[in-house]
Design a protein around this motif. Structure first.
Motif, PDB file in Angstrom:
ATOM      1  N   PRO A 158      14.010 -81.299  29.363  1.00  0.00           N
ATOM      2  CA  PRO A 158      14.546 -80.940  30.685  1.00  0.00           C
ATOM      3  C   PRO A 158      15.926 -81.549  30.894  1.00  0.00           C
ATOM      4  O   PRO A 158      16.338 -82.460  30.159  1.00  0.00           O
ATOM      5  CB  PRO A 158      13.515 -81.539  31.648  1.00  0.00           C
ATOM      6  N   PRO A 159      16.674 -81.063  31.878  1.00  0.00           N
ATOM      7  CA  PRO A 159      17.999 -81.621  32.159  1.00  0.00           C
ATOM      8  C   PRO A 159      17.930 -83.129  32.380  1.00  0.00           C
ATOM      9  O   PRO A 159      17.010 -83.635  33.018  1.00  0.00           O
ATOM     10  CB  PRO A 159      18.423 -80.901  33.448  1.00  0.00           C
ATOM     11  N   GLY A 160      18.911 -83.839  31.823  1.00  0.00           N
ATOM     12  CA  GLY A 160      18.982 -85.276  32.011  1.00  0.00           C
ATOM     13  C   GLY A 160      18.178 -86.074  31.007  1.00  0.00           C
ATOM     14  O   GLY A 160      18.273 -87.301  30.953  1.00  0.00           O
ATOM     15  N   GLN A 161      17.374 -85.392  30.180  1.00  0.00           N
ATOM     16  CA  GLN A 161      16.551 -86.090  29.196  1.00  0.00           C
ATOM     17  C   GLN A 161      17.000 -85.702  27.791  1.00  0.00           C
ATOM     18  O   GLN A 161      17.183 -84.521  27.496  1.00  0.00           O
ATOM     19  CB  GLN A 161      15.071 -85.740  29.378  1.00  0.00           C
ATOM     20  N   ALA A 299      21.893 -76.786  30.340  1.00  0.00           N
ATOM     21  CA  ALA A 299      20.536 -76.598  30.865  1.00  0.00           C
ATOM     22  C   ALA A 299      20.519 -75.981  32.254  1.00  0.00           C
ATOM     23  O   ALA A 299      19.460 -75.770  32.833  1.00  0.00           O
ATOM     24  CB  ALA A 299      19.799 -77.938  30.882  1.00  0.00           C
ATOM     25  N   GLY A 300      21.706 -75.702  32.801  1.00  0.00           N
ATOM     26  CA  GLY A 300      21.774 -75.069  34.110  1.00  0.00           C
ATOM     27  C   GLY A 300      21.626 -76.034  35.262  1.00  0.00           C
ATOM     28  O   GLY A 300      21.422 -75.625  36.402  1.00  0.00           O
ATOM     29  N   ALA A 301      21.751 -77.346  34.989  1.00  0.00           N
ATOM     30  CA  ALA A 301      21.535 -78.333  36.053  1.00  0.00           C
ATOM     31  C   ALA A 301      22.813 -78.689  36.793  1.00  0.00           C
ATOM     32  O   ALA A 301      22.757 -79.270  37.874  1.00  0.00           O
ATOM     33  CB  ALA A 301      20.925 -79.602  35.458  1.00  0.00           C
ATOM     34  N   ALA A 316      21.481 -70.274  37.310  1.00  0.00           N
ATOM     35  CA  ALA A 316      20.632 -70.278  38.498  1.00  0.00           C
ATOM     36  C   ALA A 316      20.427 -71.721  38.875  1.00  0.00           C
ATOM     37  O   ALA A 316      20.414 -72.583  38.022  1.00  0.00           O
ATOM     38  CB  ALA A 316      19.294 -69.601  38.214  1.00  0.00           C
ATOM     39  N   PRO A 317      20.296 -72.033  40.151  1.00  0.00           N
ATOM     40  CA  PRO A 317      20.062 -73.420  40.532  1.00  0.00           C
ATOM     41  C   PRO A 317      18.693 -73.871  40.074  1.00  0.00           C
ATOM     42  O   PRO A 317      17.761 -73.079  39.974  1.00  0.00           O
ATOM     43  CB  PRO A 317      20.136 -73.376  42.065  1.00  0.00           C
ATOM     44  N   ALA A 318      18.593 -75.165  39.742  1.00  0.00           N
ATOM     45  CA  ALA A 318      17.288 -75.710  39.393  1.00  0.00           C
ATOM     46  C   ALA A 318      16.397 -75.662  40.626  1.00  0.00           C
ATOM     47  O   ALA A 318      16.826 -75.978  41.725  1.00  0.00           O
ATOM     48  CB  ALA A 318      17.423 -77.148  38.892  1.00  0.00           C
ATOM     49  N   THR A 323      13.925 -76.488  35.028  1.00  0.00           N
ATOM     50  CA  THR A 323      15.159 -76.083  34.403  1.00  0.00           C
ATOM     51  C   THR A 323      15.452 -74.630  34.703  1.00  0.00           C
ATOM     52  O   THR A 323      14.597 -73.776  34.558  1.00  0.00           O
ATOM     53  CB  THR A 323      15.045 -76.238  32.870  1.00  0.00           C
ATOM     54  N   ALA A 324      16.677 -74.351  35.125  1.00  0.00           N
ATOM     55  CA  ALA A 324      17.070 -72.956  35.293  1.00  0.00           C
ATOM     56  C   ALA A 324      17.149 -72.306  33.927  1.00  0.00           C
ATOM     57  O   ALA A 324      17.642 -72.886  32.980  1.00  0.00           O
ATOM     58  CB  ALA A 324      18.433 -72.892  35.988  1.00  0.00           C
ATOM     59  N   GLU A 325      16.681 -71.071  33.805  1.00  0.00           N
ATOM     60  CA  GLU A 325      16.656 -70.398  32.523  1.00  0.00           C
ATOM     61  C   GLU A 325      17.151 -68.969  32.654  1.00  0.00           C
ATOM     62  O   GLU A 325      17.050 -68.342  33.699  1.00  0.00           O
ATOM     63  CB  GLU A 325      15.227 -70.341  31.954  1.00  0.00           C
ATOM     64  N   ILE A 326      17.669 -68.449  31.550  1.00  0.00           N
ATOM     65  CA  ILE A 326      17.900 -67.031  31.409  1.00  0.00           C
ATOM     66  C   ILE A 326      16.697 -66.486  30.673  1.00  0.00           C
ATOM     67  O   ILE A 326      16.290 -67.016  29.652  1.00  0.00           O
ATOM     68  CB  ILE A 326      19.175 -66.762  30.579  1.00  0.00           C
TER      69      ILE A 326
END
Length: 338
Positions: A158-161, A299-301, A316-318, A323-326
């Motif tokens: 995930p974002p930040g990890q 990661a979209g964060a 896309a916003p988290a 996590t925001a995804e396509i």
């Protein structure tokens, strides 16, 4: 009776959050800036058989956090960090990391001897190793299997990890009483993980160690760097580190009822990883294909790419910590699916 899960979990639970990344001091920032400019100037990746300029996929791999991991691993010696980065890119080419496919690795995982399932309390993906489920003889593909799975762990962070939690259960099975790997295989794996995946291990939780495995760890301890040894925990209560609702019930006080069914789990894991990787790739392309891009942006964060003069809108916003995804249907194929 609780429903039995047979698929990977896509997200951590609410409250499982990575610790904030430490800010760089002035000297560290200077060394990072030096390394970034050096990497941007590379025109050739050395190799005895696959030399050539950096590819887009290699530039994509060379994120800001990647460079910082190598700086931390070399105790902020920027010249040594550059050497190690180049050595890793050479290894990735010659080993064929990006050429390892799910179909090639699939026979190794038919019994579920490696599983990605859930996240620890800091949002690290949990990578389970189950030596008692060993189903093949020692071979290069066994090592490729671990490399492939570590790459998939990175896909779902995930974002930040940027680290993983390794959970190893040496519980014996009816078909496998000796769950200790050979010394040669263990040294090869250690060499790969320490040299080419630096600063990726967050915690290693090890349970059910028979005397032969204890003796084995004593033999390999000299080959484990001191920083890594500090992250090992033996026969502890894993609920200190992993939420019980996301911990496999075969481990410690875990409450997650999970059954490995290769026909369901394996394709679901590949689909999840391919989707996450493709989403990051599309973010990287949208941000200008920059070396040193932020992994949080990928990661979209975050909404802005590294070095952008104006904010770029994230995919896309988290939402609710996810996590925001396509989605696979929304993204044009660009990254080869493993």
């Amino acid at each position: 009776m609780a429903e039995v899960l047979k698929l990977p979990l896509p997200f951590p639970i609410a409250g499982s959050q990575p610790k904030p990344r430490p800010s760089l001091d002035a000297e560290q920032q200077k060394k990072y800036d030096w390394l970034l400019e050096r990497v941007k100037g590379w025109t050739e990746i050395p190799s005895t058989s696959k030399a050539g300029p950096p590819t887009d996929s290699e530039k994509f791999w060379l994120t800001k956090e990647c460079l910082l991991r190598y700086l931390r691993a070399t105790k902020w010696n920027q010249q040594e960090a550059e050497k190690r980065l180049l050595k890793t890119l050479t290894w990735r080419r010659e080993y064929g990391v990006e050429d390892l496919t799910a179909d090639h690795i699939s026979p190794e995982n038919e019994t579920g001897k490696q599983i990605l399932l859930g996240y620890d309390k800091e949002g690290r993906p949990c990578h389970y190793l189950n030596p008692g489920r060993q189903n093949t003889e020692a071979s290069p593909r066994q090592v490729q299997h671990l490399v492939f799975m570590v790459e998939r762990v990175i896909d779902i962070m995930p974002p930040g990890q940027e680290t993983l939690a390794l959970l190893i259960n040496f519980k014996q099975s009816k078909s496998r009483s000796n769950t200790s790997p050979g010394i040669g295989l263990a040294r090869e794996v250690l060499d790969i993980l320490q040299n080419h995946y630096p600063e990726r291990l967050g915690k290693a939780l090890i349970i059910n160690m028979p005397w032969v495995v204890t003796a084995f760890f004593k033999l390999i301890t000299p080959f484990i760097d001191p920083h890594t040894r500090e992250k090992l925990a033996f026969n502890e209560d894993m609920s200190k580190y992993v939420p019980t609702e996301q911990m496999w019930s075969e481990f410690s006080s875990g409450k997650l009822a999970f059954e490995y069914d290769h026909s369901q789990y394996w394709p679901a894991l590949q689909e999840l990883c391919n989707r996450r990787r493709e989403a990051r790739w599309q973010q990287w392309v949208a941000g200008g294909k920059q070396i040193g891009e932020s992994e949080d942006y990928l990661a979209g964060a975050t909404a802005a790419a590294v070095g952008s003069a104006t904010e770029k809108t994230a995919t896309a916003p988290a939402v609710e910590g996810k996590t925001a995804e396509i989605t696979a249907s929304e993204a044009a194929p660009a990254v080869p699916a493993n």
